[in-house]
Scaffold this motif. Structure first.
Motif, short mmCIF file in Angstrom:
data_model
loop_
_atom_site.label_atom_id
_atom_site.label_comp_id
_atom_site.label_asym_id
_atom_site.label_seq_id
_atom_site.Cartn_x
_atom_site.Cartn_y
_atom_site.Cartn_z
N LEU A 527 -50.28 29.15 33.43
CA LEU A 527 -50.78 29.76 34.28
C LEU A 527 -52.04 27.96 34.96
O LEU A 527 -52.05 27.52 36.08
CB LEU A 527 -51.68 30.55 34.81
N ARG A 528 -52.18 27.79 33.91
CA ARG A 528 -53.53 26.90 33.91
C ARG A 528 -52.76 25.47 34.40
O ARG A 528 -53.28 24.52 34.87
CB ARG A 528 -53.95 26.68 32.53
N LYS A 529 -51.47 25.51 33.44
CA LYS A 529 -51.03 24.54 33.97
C LYS A 529 -50.46 23.91 34.47
O LYS A 529 -50.95 22.73 35.14
CB LYS A 529 -49.61 24.26 32.62
N ILE A 530 -50.04 24.50 35.87
CA ILE A 530 -49.66 24.47 36.91
C ILE A 530 -51.12 24.43 37.53
O ILE A 530 -50.89 23.24 38.34
CB ILE A 530 -49.10 26.25 37.42
N LEU A 531 -52.07 24.85 37.64
CA LEU A 531 -52.82 24.47 38.71
C LEU A 531 -53.23 22.89 38.18
O LEU A 531 -54.36 22.69 39.31
CB LEU A 531 -54.27 25.46 38.28
N ASP A 532 -53.05 22.90 36.84
CA ASP A 532 -54.03 21.44 36.87
C ASP A 532 -52.95 20.34 37.70
O ASP A 532 -52.93 18.72 37.45
CB ASP A 532 -54.07 20.68 34.90
N GLN A 533 -51.45 20.79 37.22
CA GLN A 533 -50.55 19.70 37.42
C GLN A 533 -51.40 20.18 39.63
O GLN A 533 -49.72 18.69 40.13
CB GLN A 533 -49.03 19.67 37.50
N ARG A 534 -51.68 20.68 40.14
CA ARG A 534 -51.40 21.18 41.41
C ARG A 534 -50.66 20.74 42.14
O ARG A 534 -50.00 20.34 43.24
CB ARG A 534 -52.29 19.61 42.33
N LYS A 535 -49.44 21.47 41.33
CA LYS A 535 -48.12 22.02 41.59
C LYS A 535 -47.70 23.15 42.85
O LYS A 535 -48.50 23.84 42.19
CB LYS A 535 -47.47 22.20 40.85
N THR A 536 -47.07 23.01 44.08
CA THR A 536 -47.39 24.85 44.80
C THR A 536 -46.13 25.14 44.43
O THR A 536 -45.16 25.05 43.74
CB THR A 536 -47.19 24.50 45.91
N GLU A 537 -46.15 26.28 43.62
CA GLU A 537 -46.13 27.98 42.54
C GLU A 537 -46.19 28.58 43.70
O GLU A 537 -47.17 29.37 44.05
CB GLU A 537 -46.66 27.80 41.37
N VAL A 538 -44.92 29.91 44.06
CA VAL A 538 -45.05 30.54 44.33
C VAL A 538 -45.01 31.91 43.32
O VAL A 538 -43.84 31.78 42.05
CB VAL A 538 -43.47 31.10 45.46
N ILE A 539 -45.36 32.62 42.79
CA ILE A 539 -45.38 33.98 41.89
C ILE A 539 -45.10 34.70 41.99
O ILE A 539 -45.93 35.93 42.76
CB ILE A 539 -46.03 33.94 40.60
N HIS A 540 -44.06 35.49 42.02
CA HIS A 540 -43.89 37.29 42.84
C HIS A 540 -44.47 38.25 41.50
O HIS A 540 -43.84 38.13 40.25
CB HIS A 540 -42.59 37.51 42.59
N ILE A 541 -45.04 38.87 41.67
CA ILE A 541 -46.04 40.37 41.21
C ILE A 541 -44.72 41.30 40.85
O ILE A 541 -44.40 41.98 41.57
CB ILE A 541 -47.27 40.74 41.88
N ALA A 542 -44.59 41.05 39.58
CA ALA A 542 -43.80 41.88 38.71
C ALA A 542 -43.74 42.92 39.43
O ALA A 542 -43.15 44.03 39.33
CB ALA A 542 -43.65 41.75 37.44
N LYS A 543 -45.36 43.66 39.25
CA LYS A 543 -45.19 45.12 40.14
C LYS A 543 -46.41 45.02 41.08
O LYS A 543 -47.44 44.55 40.42
CB LYS A 543 -46.05 45.77 38.87
N PRO A 544 -46.13 44.29 41.78
CA PRO A 544 -46.92 44.92 42.89
C PRO A 544 -48.18 46.29 42.93
O PRO A 544 -47.60 46.95 42.68
CB PRO A 544 -46.23 45.59 44.91
N ILE A 545 -49.42 45.84 44.02
CA ILE A 545 -50.10 46.55 43.54
C ILE A 545 -51.02 46.89 44.83
O ILE A 545 -50.62 45.76 46.11
CB ILE A 545 -51.34 45.75 42.64
N TRP A 546 -51.23 47.56 45.43
CA TRP A 546 -51.89 48.49 46.59
C TRP A 546 -52.69 48.05 46.98
O TRP A 546 -54.08 47.16 46.26
CB TRP A 546 -51.78 49.59 46.81
N VAL A 547 -53.57 46.89 48.23
CA VAL A 547 -54.61 47.00 48.77
C VAL A 547 -55.18 47.49 49.46
O VAL A 547 -54.41 47.83 50.96
CB VAL A 547 -53.93 45.03 48.92
N HIS A 548 -56.31 48.07 50.07
CA HIS A 548 -57.19 48.81 50.84
C HIS A 548 -58.33 48.17 50.68
O HIS A 548 -59.35 47.73 49.99
CB HIS A 548 -57.37 49.92 50.19
N LEU A 549 -58.34 47.66 52.49
CA LEU A 549 -59.29 46.87 52.71
C LEU A 549 -59.96 48.07 53.35
O LEU A 549 -60.05 48.41 54.34
CB LEU A 549 -59.16 45.51 53.91
N LEU A 550 -61.49 48.17 53.65
CA LEU A 550 -62.15 49.52 53.70
C LEU A 550 -63.28 48.89 54.50
O LEU A 550 -63.61 47.92 54.17
CB LEU A 550 -62.18 50.74 52.87
#
Length: 603
Positions: A527-550
């Motif tokens: 992850l940090r290597k991609i950050l340093d390269q400033r390369k756009t990368e899409v990472i699909h989350i293996a286990k999607p997680i619920w987000v609750h905005l309250l």
């Protein structure tokens, strides 16, 4: 005007049929016990039964008359009380040959008395007992008096009306307790919460004794720990209110640590009242702003979202002098909001309380990661909804939303020819992905506005990108997401409502590493290597997680501390106004959530 949707009709009728069957079984059991204990002759007992059955027959006949006359009606009043379930009741009572549900020959059934007690205690949930026909139900209890239903003092029609009122009270109370009095989507267009239905037939299948009815009602309450703890604090604050509330601290100059001032004594009493100052022996100089009192002030400030400097300035004094009645009302409003929240948030989820400017990652009821966030400003407030986070983007581009492009960037472009180059923004003519890029220096930006703006702005990844190094995506109708930000200084503010609706998070790397930790194809190093390269990368989350905005302006935190926050969007006042409307115009719009949602909620 009371009205009912089809889903509630089917659900509520099923509930009532099951309840009626259970009550009939209970009546039969009581009759068996009565017969075993009887000392009268068989002839006398039979004569009594005939008389009592005739009483019930007359009452049933009046229920039929009342309801058949009102079939299809939009308004119906019994004993001076508006009956919101009129579109449901005729079919329900017809299925039971219009026999009373809450009355029998012996008087009020135990379930009726249990319902009276439950409604009387509705204040514990921040509800008003008078909304659920309490006075009329008590009048029915007093009318029974001798323990028997008599036609001497009350006509069959009056007893029939009593029974209908009890049924309506039960449905309306259960509706509001389970799904809330207000349908939030009729109050806020940016509040989208979907509450799943609950099978009330199963819940009420064993409602025979008053204890079982109590348990059935209790199961309708939101199951969240947050609701239960806030409810318990409401009860405690009511006890403080009965004892006279807490003292006010007189106005004046800022109270500084180590000073001596006559106002320090009421400050000491005020902090003792709600536990911020431990109960110990009074110091020799109670007017001295000593270290113990400074620590108590800091505790108070922290749980009210104030700067914890130990000084009693204007904002701290204002919070101290908020009355117990005002705090009670604030809790009542937030209990209502909890009733809008889905019953199951998930074993693992991301929770953002906009009013607290804070994000928490919760696993099995324990906070595993938390961080401060920046939320939408009042003019562009962060919405309330739930969705699943499915992917994140490292080093993202930013397609500038139309509103920000027109209202925020266009005025800057007019006066700054280097604006687009300096921020790394490309300009396209049109919002289609195939729209051609154009040179912004050739555009007379003064000629364009909100009614005439064909341009699309896209900011390239980089240190000045408004999304920073990450954006975390969970599909929603508001195009809101979590993201990094290059402007780190704002996280040091106490109140952080600066964004245009999206949520800026203070530690995106920690969140990203948390989300990939169970994916063997990713690691922190990668992850940090991609950050340093400033390369756009899409990472699909293996286990999607619920987000609750309250949006909660008071709650009990994981340490058991009662927290209060400023109502940054003025939603408390808006909700209080809606809740203040008399339910004469209520609809059963909420039995369909939690047990489908009855449309008895205020629009």
């Amino acid at each position: 005007m009371c009205r009912t949707d089809f889903q509630f009709k089917m659900t509520a009728l099923g509930v009532l049929f099951v309840l009626a069957a259970a009550l009939s079984a209970g009546r039969a059991a009581r009759a068996d016990r009565f017969e075993e204990d009887a000392t009268w002759s068989d002839g006398f007992l039979q004569e009594e039964r005939i008389g009592l059955t005739e009483t019930m027959r007359l009452i049933a006949g009046q229920i039929e008359v009342l309801l058949t006359q009102k079939t299809g009606a939009s308004a119906f009043v019994c004993r001076g009380e508006p009956i919101c379930a009129i579109q449901l009741l005729p079919a329900f009572y017809a299925q039971r040959q219009y026999q009373p549900l809450w009355l029998d020959e012996q008087g009020l059934r135990p379930t009726a008395l249990s319902l009276i007690r439950a409604v009387f205690s509705a204040t514990d949930d921040g509800l008003d007992p008078s909304d659920y026909h309490l006075d009329t139900m008590i009048a029915a209890q007093e009318a029974v008096g001798s323990g028997r239903v008599s036609l001497t003092d009350h006509s069959p029609e009056q007893w029939a009306e009593f029974d209908i009122v009890f049924t309506d009270a039960f449905l309306l109370y259960c509706s509001h307790l389970s799904g809330g009095r207000i349908n939030p989507q009729t109050l806020h267009n940016d509040w989208v919460i979907s509450v799943p239905a609950i099978d009330m037939m199963e819940v009420l299948n064993e409602v025979v004794t008053e204890t079982q009815l109590d348990r059935a009602i209790d199961r309708l309450r939101p199951s969240h720990r947050g609701y239960a703890e806030l409810r318990a604090r409401l009860i405690k604050l009511r006890e403080i209110q009965v004892q006279g509330g807490w003292p006010q601290v007189p106005d004046g100059d800022t109270l500084e640590p180590d000073i001596r001032d006559a106002r320090v004594l009421p400050l000491r009493h005020r902090l003792l009242a709600d536990g911020d100052l431990p109960v110990t022996e009074f110091p020799e100089a109670p007017d001295h702003f000593d270290e113990e009192l400074v620590a108590a002030v800091k505790r108070f400030q922290m749980r009210h979202g104030l700067k914890a400097d130990g000084r009693v300035g204007r904002r701290t004094l204002e919070a101290l002098n908020t009355t117990v009645a005002q705090r009670i009302r604030q809790i009542e409003l937030n209990l209502e909001r909890w009733r809008w929240v889905p019953g199951d948030l998930g074993d693992r989820y991301i929770y953002v309380n906009t009013a607290d400017f804070r994000l928490e990652v919760v696993e099995h009821n324990h906070v595993s990661l938390e961080m401060p966030v920046i939320v939408g400003k009042p003019a562009r407030r962060t919405p309330v909804f739930s969705s699943q986070m499915t992917y994140m983007v490292v080093n993202p581009e930013w397609t500038v939303p139309f509103t920000i492009a027109v209202e925020d960037m266009l005025p800057q472009a007019v006066g700054d020819p280097e604006f687009f180059d300096r921020l790394g923004i490309r300009v396209y003519f049109g919002w289609d992905e195939k729209a051609p890029p154009i040179d912004p220096s050739y555009i007379d930006w003064r000629a364009y506005g909100s009614n005439n703006f064909p341009f699309r702005f896209v900011q390239a990844p980089g240190p000045s990108n408004a999304l920073g190094r990450f954006k975390f995506m969970f599909p929603n109708q508001f195009a809101v997401y979590l993201h990094d930000t290059p402007h780190r200084g704002l996280f040091g503010r106490i109140e952080r409502d600066f964004s245009s609706g999206c949520i800026r998070i203070s530690d995106p790397v920690a969140l990203a590493e948390y989300l990939i930790r169970e994916d063997p194809s990713w690691s922190s190093r990668k992850l940090r290597k991609i950050l340093d390269q400033r390369k756009t990368e899409v990472i699909h989350i293996a286990k999607p997680i619920w987000v609750h905005l309250l949006y909660l302006t008071t709650w009990v935190d994981s340490d058991g501390t009662l927290q209060f926050r400023k109502d940054i969007y003025d939603l408390d006042a808006e909700l209080a106004k809606a809740l203040g409307r008399r339910r004469t115009h209520a609809v059963y719009g909420g039995i369909a959530g939690r047990f489908g949602r009855v449309s008895g909620n205020v629009n």
